[in-house]
Design an enzyme around this catalytic site. Structure first.
Site, PDB file in Angstrom:
ATOM      1  N   ALA A  83       0.762  -1.124  -0.002  1.00 41.99           N
ATOM      2  CA  ALA A  83      -0.027   0.023   0.075  1.00 41.99           C
ATOM      3  C   ALA A  83       0.692   1.257   0.150  1.00 41.99           C
ATOM      4  O   ALA A  83       0.313   2.162  -0.366  1.00 41.99           O
ATOM      5  CB  ALA A  83      -0.723   0.001   1.252  1.00 41.99           C
ATOM      6  N   LYS A  84       1.960   1.074   0.468  1.00 40.89           N
ATOM      7  CA  LYS A  84       3.048   2.174   0.597  1.00 40.89           C
ATOM      8  C   LYS A  84       2.462   3.412   1.268  1.00 40.89           C
ATOM      9  O   LYS A  84       2.417   4.524   0.644  1.00 40.89           O
ATOM     10  CB  LYS A  84       3.558   2.572  -0.843  1.00 40.89           C
ATOM     11  CG  LYS A  84       4.511   1.469  -1.332  1.00 40.89           C
ATOM     12  CD  LYS A  84       5.053   1.949  -2.738  1.00 40.89           C
ATOM     13  CE  LYS A  84       5.842   0.944  -3.482  1.00 40.89           C
ATOM     14  NZ  LYS A  84       5.036  -0.472  -3.859  1.00 40.89           N
ATOM     15  N   ARG A  85       1.587   3.224   2.291  1.00 43.31           N
ATOM     16  CA  ARG A  85       1.000   4.446   2.911  1.00 43.31           C
ATOM     17  C   ARG A  85       2.136   5.349   3.735  1.00 43.31           C
ATOM     18  O   ARG A  85       3.021   4.761   4.023  1.00 43.31           O
ATOM     19  CB  ARG A  85      -0.166   3.949   3.812  1.00 43.31           C
ATOM     20  CG  ARG A  85      -1.278   3.347   3.013  1.00 43.31           C
ATOM     21  CD  ARG A  85      -1.820   4.167   2.169  1.00 43.31           C
ATOM     22  NE  ARG A  85      -3.083   3.821   1.689  1.00 43.31           N
ATOM     23  CZ  ARG A  85      -3.479   3.191   0.512  1.00 43.31           C
ATOM     24  NH1 ARG A  85      -2.448   3.295  -0.442  1.00 43.31           N
ATOM     25  NH2 ARG A  85      -4.556   2.986   0.043  1.00 43.31           N
TER      26      ARG A  85
END
Length: 260
Positions: A83-85
């Site tokens: 998700a690379k949040r």
């Protein structure tokens, strides 16, 4: 990884692959694509759904992702949500609830971006630790645009190295390596990983040029901590379940020496 092999398989239902598999470019196509992957990847250690390709279809796509995560976990597979949040304060805390809390989207681990400052990840790191989940922090990515930030010098070390060192501090304080880093498998120069105390996700193996036989000891990483990630090299074998599984098994066998 020791029992099932050190390979992270991707579920990346991008439009070109959907079409190549004879599936509609829609949430229904993503659902069929994901069902094939879940069946093919049972028995592997870790699978990484790329969240963006589900998110593109709105709530219907997220519903497919929830079902995919549950299906993989029912098969005993660890799920790494790519998700690379990354954000700050209460917003980061909300992301943490979504991906590391009690949400249907919560996976065994999630990728995160530290480039609003490593300390901005604290809500996610804390909640993941409390819930027995992991976090993989972007450190040195293989995209050309990343170098201008990640290789910049700050305090006598690269920014990427400072991220690795910050993760090492978290792992050392906890006494367990539940936080890892993401390092591109195609990079010519990688940070020093010898003191990380956690796993290293290595995207880019296979179709993107990363060679399985060149990964051992990368960055001084300890044996058993390297986790090569592969997507297109395996997925292009579809849509036949057996063919996808066989492609994954070939790469798993090629990196088996990394199990440590």
């Amino acid at each position: 990884m020791a029992q099932r092999g050190p390979l992270c398989l991707g579920i990346d239902p991008h439009p070109e692959l959907l079409s190549a598999w004879g599936l509609p470019v829609s949430a229904d196509g993503v659902a069929r694509f994901s069902d094939i992957c879940v069946e093919a990847f049972a028995g592997f250690a870790i699978v990484k759904p790329q969240v963006a390709f589900f998110e593109a279809y709105g709530s219907a796509g997220f519903a497919v992702l929830e079902r995919t995560i549950a299906g993989l976990q029912d098969a005993g597979v660890l799920v790494l949500a790519d998700a690379k949040r990354g954000d700050i304060g209460s917003t980061m805390a909300a992301y943490a609830q979504a991906w590391a809390g009690d949400s249907p989207l919560a996976a065994d681990a999630v990728t995160a971006s530290p480039y609003l400052g490593f300390g901005s990840l604290r809500p996610l790191l804390d909640l993941a630790a409390a819930n027995g989940r992991g976090v993989f922090v972007l450190a040195a990515t293989s995209n050309p645009e990343g170098a201008s930030v990640q290789r910049a010098m700050a305090g006598g070390r690269t920014v990427a190295q400072s991220i690795v060192d910050s993760v090492a501090t978290v792992n050392n304080a906890a006494g367990a390596g539940s936080v890892g880093v993401v390092v591109g498998a195609t990079l010519a120069e990688v940070p020093d990983l010898s003191q990380l105390g956690g796993p290293v996700l290595l995207p880019g193996v296979g179709a993107q040029g990363g060679r399985p036989d060149a990964l051992a000891g990368l960055g001084g990483a300890r044996p058993g901590t390297l986790l090569p990630a592969v997507s297109r090299e395996v997925l292009r074998a579809g849509p036949d379940v057996a063919a996808v599984r066989a492609a994954g098994e070939r790469l798993r066998d090629a990196v088996a020496y990394l199990a440590g």
